[in-house]
Design a protein around this motif. Structure first.
Motif, PDB file in Angstrom:
ATOM      1  N   PRO A 178       8.195  62.937  18.417  1.00 27.65           N
ATOM      2  CA  PRO A 178       9.177  62.882  19.584  1.00 27.65           C
ATOM      3  C   PRO A 178      10.407  63.642  19.369  1.00 27.65           C
ATOM      4  N   VAL A 179      10.617  64.596  19.973  1.00 31.29           N
ATOM      5  CA  VAL A 179      11.783  65.370  19.919  1.00 31.29           C
ATOM      6  C   VAL A 179      12.270  66.010  21.127  1.00 31.29           C
ATOM      7  N   GLY A 180      13.408  66.659  21.246  1.00 32.34           N
ATOM      8  CA  GLY A 180      13.834  67.389  22.414  1.00 32.34           C
ATOM      9  C   GLY A 180      13.031  68.899  22.311  1.00 32.34           C
ATOM     10  N   ILE A 190      16.363  62.028  12.473  1.00 28.29           N
ATOM     11  CA  ILE A 190      17.810  62.681  13.381  1.00 28.29           C
ATOM     12  C   ILE A 190      18.871  62.845  12.354  1.00 28.29           C
ATOM     13  N   GLN A 191      19.735  63.742  12.402  1.00 31.97           N
ATOM     14  CA  GLN A 191      20.537  63.911  11.536  1.00 31.97           C
ATOM     15  C   GLN A 191      21.778  63.013  11.591  1.00 31.97           C
ATOM     16  N   PRO A 192      22.524  62.665  10.580  1.00 34.03           N
ATOM     17  CA  PRO A 192      23.671  62.047  10.318  1.00 34.03           C
ATOM     18  C   PRO A 192      24.991  62.737  10.542  1.00 34.03           C
ATOM     19  N   ASP A 231      20.639  80.675  15.913  1.00 33.61           N
ATOM     20  CA  ASP A 231      21.673  79.955  16.462  1.00 33.61           C
ATOM     21  C   ASP A 231      22.876  79.393  15.482  1.00 33.61           C
ATOM     22  N   LYS A 232      22.195  78.570  14.692  1.00 34.90           N
ATOM     23  CA  LYS A 232      23.145  77.819  13.836  1.00 34.90           C
ATOM     24  C   LYS A 232      23.891  78.699  12.720  1.00 34.90           C
ATOM     25  N   SER A 233      23.231  79.921  12.351  1.00 29.17           N
ATOM     26  CA  SER A 233      23.940  80.776  11.487  1.00 29.17           C
ATOM     27  C   SER A 233      24.879  81.448  12.051  1.00 29.17           C
ATOM     28  N   GLU A 285      11.295  65.623  31.695  1.00 32.14           N
ATOM     29  CA  GLU A 285      12.531  65.549  32.449  1.00 32.14           C
ATOM     30  C   GLU A 285      13.574  65.737  31.472  1.00 32.14           C
ATOM     31  N   THR A 286      13.472  65.065  30.396  1.00 34.33           N
ATOM     32  CA  THR A 286      14.756  64.795  29.492  1.00 34.33           C
ATOM     33  C   THR A 286      14.865  65.521  28.178  1.00 34.33           C
ATOM     34  N   GLY A 287      13.804  66.535  28.101  1.00 33.04           N
ATOM     35  CA  GLY A 287      13.544  67.476  26.767  1.00 33.04           C
ATOM     36  C   GLY A 287      14.933  68.314  26.556  1.00 33.04           C
ATOM     37  N   LYS A 288      15.651  68.677  27.664  1.00 30.12           N
ATOM     38  CA  LYS A 288      16.780  69.291  27.437  1.00 30.12           C
ATOM     39  C   LYS A 288      17.790  68.881  28.308  1.00 30.12           C
ATOM     40  N   ILE A 289      18.908  67.929  27.914  1.00 24.75           N
ATOM     41  CA  ILE A 289      19.988  67.402  28.533  1.00 24.75           C
ATOM     42  C   ILE A 289      21.352  68.622  28.473  1.00 24.75           C
ATOM     43  N   TYR A 290      22.069  68.603  29.609  1.00 22.39           N
ATOM     44  CA  TYR A 290      22.836  70.037  29.627  1.00 22.39           C
ATOM     45  C   TYR A 290      24.194  69.516  29.099  1.00 22.39           C
ATOM     46  N   MET A 306      23.419  70.308  25.721  1.00 21.82           N
ATOM     47  CA  MET A 306      24.470  69.492  24.790  1.00 21.82           C
ATOM     48  C   MET A 306      23.962  69.408  23.686  1.00 21.82           C
ATOM     49  N   SER A 307      25.212  69.874  22.697  1.00 26.66           N
ATOM     50  CA  SER A 307      25.158  69.789  21.491  1.00 26.66           C
ATOM     51  C   SER A 307      26.420  69.536  20.698  1.00 26.66           C
ATOM     52  N   LYS A 308      26.221  68.865  19.559  1.00 29.28           N
ATOM     53  CA  LYS A 308      27.592  68.618  18.808  1.00 29.28           C
ATOM     54  C   LYS A 308      28.162  69.749  18.390  1.00 29.28           C
ATOM     55  N   SER A 309      27.237  71.047  18.032  1.00 27.26           N
ATOM     56  CA  SER A 309      27.919  72.196  17.754  1.00 27.26           C
ATOM     57  C   SER A 309      28.525  73.192  18.593  1.00 27.26           C
ATOM     58  N   LEU A 352      18.559  60.728  25.204  1.00 28.76           N
ATOM     59  CA  LEU A 352      17.879  60.965  26.293  1.00 28.76           C
ATOM     60  C   LEU A 352      16.556  61.772  25.831  1.00 28.76           C
ATOM     61  N   GLY A 353      17.058  62.734  25.024  1.00 29.92           N
ATOM     62  CA  GLY A 353      15.550  63.605  24.584  1.00 29.92           C
ATOM     63  C   GLY A 353      14.890  63.211  23.163  1.00 29.92           C
ATOM     64  N   ALA A 354      15.487  62.286  22.684  1.00 27.63           N
ATOM     65  CA  ALA A 354      14.602  61.797  21.202  1.00 27.63           C
ATOM     66  C   ALA A 354      14.650  60.372  21.146  1.00 27.63           C
ATOM     67  N   ASP A 385      14.429  71.629  21.964  1.00 29.47           N
ATOM     68  CA  ASP A 385      14.993  72.795  21.082  1.00 29.47           C
ATOM     69  C   ASP A 385      13.942  72.840  19.568  1.00 29.47           C
ATOM     70  N   GLN A 386      13.238  71.611  19.496  1.00 33.25           N
ATOM     71  CA  GLN A 386      12.529  71.418  18.261  1.00 33.25           C
ATOM     72  C   GLN A 386      11.099  72.233  18.271  1.00 33.25           C
ATOM     73  N   ARG A 387      10.644  72.429  19.626  1.00 35.61           N
ATOM     74  CA  ARG A 387       9.184  72.574  19.716  1.00 35.61           C
ATOM     75  C   ARG A 387       8.613  73.761  18.783  1.00 35.61           C
TER      76      ARG A 387
HETATM   77  P1  ADP Z   1      21.745  68.289  17.419  1.00 37.48           P
HETATM   78  O1  ADP Z   1      20.806  69.091  18.165  1.00 37.48           O
HETATM   79  O2  ADP Z   1      23.123  67.862  18.276  1.00 37.48           O
HETATM   80  O3  ADP Z   1      22.194  69.204  16.196  1.00 37.48           O
HETATM   81  P2  ADP Z   1      19.962  67.156  16.005  1.00 37.48           P
HETATM   82  O4  ADP Z   1      19.380  68.270  15.308  1.00 37.48           O
HETATM   83  O5  ADP Z   1      20.148  65.763  15.029  1.00 37.48           O
HETATM   84  O6  ADP Z   1      21.233  67.139  16.831  1.00 37.48           O
HETATM   85  O7  ADP Z   1      18.899  66.292  17.049  1.00 37.48           O
HETATM   86  C1  ADP Z   1      18.122  64.900  17.270  1.00 37.48           C
HETATM   87  C2  ADP Z   1      17.155  64.971  18.227  1.00 37.48           C
HETATM   88  O8  ADP Z   1      18.067  65.264  19.463  1.00 37.48           O
HETATM   89  C3  ADP Z   1      16.367  66.158  18.074  1.00 37.48           C
HETATM   90  O9  ADP Z   1      14.908  65.670  18.554  1.00 37.48           O
HETATM   91  C4  ADP Z   1      16.715  67.092  19.173  1.00 37.48           C
HETATM   92  O10 ADP Z   1      15.659  67.904  19.704  1.00 37.48           O
HETATM   93  C5  ADP Z   1      17.291  66.308  20.354  1.00 37.48           C
HETATM   94  N1  ADP Z   1      18.076  66.699  21.167  1.00 37.48           N
HETATM   95  C6  ADP Z   1      19.506  67.264  20.657  1.00 37.48           C
HETATM   96  N2  ADP Z   1      20.077  67.826  21.840  1.00 37.48           N
HETATM   97  C7  ADP Z   1      19.397  67.633  22.851  1.00 37.48           C
HETATM   98  C8  ADP Z   1      19.568  67.856  24.351  1.00 37.48           C
HETATM   99  N3  ADP Z   1      20.760  68.468  24.662  1.00 37.48           N
HETATM  100  N4  ADP Z   1      18.780  67.336  25.327  1.00 37.48           N
HETATM  101  C9  ADP Z   1      17.626  66.845  24.690  1.00 37.48           C
HETATM  102  N5  ADP Z   1      17.495  66.604  23.385  1.00 37.48           N
HETATM  103  C10 ADP Z   1      18.343  66.828  22.481  1.00 37.48           C
END
Ligand code: ADP
Ligand code: NA
Length: 330
Positions: A147-149, A10-12, A113-115, A184-189, A198-201, A23-25, A151-153
């Motif tokens: 184990p990941v969300g 996980i990123q710091p 997405d990120k760029s 169920e929790t692989g993608k939280i909105y 839901m994402s920090k960016s 919930l996702g990870a 978005d990492q598939r």
């Molecule tokens: P972010 O996606 O916010 O930049 P990271 O890349 O550090 O954060 O993600 C850490 C973990 O959290 C990864 O396994 C990612 O798939 C998971 N994750 C991030 N956002 C979500 C989300 N909205 N729902 C489920 N899992 C998530």
């Protein structure tokens, strides 16, 4: 150990973890300690794909480790470490860069997405190749499950492709890993825009639940979550994305099934669901914040956990790298 291996990172960067991360990870990291030989790391090398202030990066890296422990990682049951403490990540990362096609890397949607968010000209080459460093992160530990969300598939798919490519060219070296994604929790909105994750960016502050927010801020965000103009509390992600997201979160944190929740809210309004979820969230984040602070207040313990973790991780990583170099002719 004859247990299967799990590895994740996980990123710091953001300071606080958000509810999607948990919930996702992270929740799965905690569960897999019991069944797997588990390795978890704070991926500070990934953080520098975007500009970082050194003092902030150092502080956020420790904060991320403290949050992982607060969430329930037990250093006696898993290996917790900081990515940059194990130099083999960068070394195997280079090898994997040389095995990846440019077109193949260009298809990674996370980079797109990120760029796009930063403006394409400002994106670094590191951001472009970060999925390949992630491949090395996973393969170094011969991980069976990651184990990941959701978005990492795609990145785990790339990892599988590169592991098979290397094994095919140089002989069996790497375990081909599988993603471990809880449906169920692989993608939280996002709470304000339940059509995006839901994402920090990408989330606005109101749509993002930071686990280290003041509990009353969290309660307020839950109570102002976007729902719909209907009134029925029913799990229907396609037509009722906001309500369904709230039900998913409440079900996971409370351990009550969605079906039972739907029954208990029959005839009730959205306000009732939000009030209950706000309470459950506050009960969850209050001890989480306190435990995180305890680890931050005891830097010697934290340093010692991370030093032991790095040593254990390095033993595994060094063996894989030595074998890889040997097979390649170094
Ligand atoms: P972010 O996606 O916010 O930049 P990271 O890349 O550090 O954060 O993600 C850490 C973990 O959290 C990864 O396994 C990612 O798939 C998971 N994750 C991030 N956002 C979500 C989300 N909205 N729902 C489920 N899992 C998530
Ligand atoms: Na992510």
């Amino acid at each position: 150990s004859d247990r299967p291996r799990a590895l994740s990172g996980i990123q710091p960067t953001a300071g606080s973890f958000h509810l999607g991360n948990y919930l996702g990870a992270v929740r799965q990291y905690v569960a897999l300690q019991e069944s797997h030989d588990a390795f978890y790391m704070v991926v500070d090398l990934h953080a520098i794909t975007v500009p970082q202030d050194p003092a902030e990066l150092r502080a956020n890296t420790r904060l991320a480790a403290a949050q992982l422990l607060a969430a329930g990682l037990d250093p006696d049951r898993c290996t917790l470490f900081i990515q940059s403490h194990v130099p083999e990540h960068a070394q195997l990362g280079w090898v994997m860069n040389c095995l990846t096609g440019f077109g193949e890397a260009s298809r990674m949607t996370q980079f797109k997405d990120k760029s796009a968010k930063q403006g394409a000209d400002r994106a670094t080459v590191g951001l472009f190749t970060y999925p390949i460093l992630q491949v090395a992160d996973i393969l170094l530990y011969q991980a069976n499950e990651v184990p990941v969300g959701e978005d990492q598939r795609q990145h785990i798919e790339l990892t599988r492709d590169l592991a098979e490519r290397f094994n095919g060219r140089f002989g069996d070296t790497f375990t081909v890993p599988k993603p471990y994604i809880v449906k169920e929790t692989g993608k939280i909105y996002d709470l304000q825009d339940p059509t995006i994750k839901m994402s920090k960016s990408a989330s606005t502050p109101k749509g993002l639940i930071n686990l280290l927010d003041e509990p009353k801020v969290t309660a307020k965000k839950v109570k102002s979550a976007v729902t719909d103009t209907d009134t029925v509390i029913r799990f229907d992600p396609e037509n009722k994305a906001g309500v369904s997201n709230l039900l998913t979160i409440l079900s996971t944190l409370s351990g009550t099934s969605i079906a039972d929740l739907e029954k208990s809210y029959e005839g009730k309004m959205y306000g009732a669901l939000k009030t209950d979820l706000a309470e459950v969230m506050v009960d969850f984040v209050t001890p989480f914040r306190a435990r995180t602070q305890e680890y931050l207040d005891d830097p010697e313990t934290l340093d010692s956990i991370l030093a032991k973790g790095a040593e254990k991780a390095r033993a595994v990583a060094a063996e894989t790298l030595a074998q890889t170099y040997d097979r390649m002719g170094f």
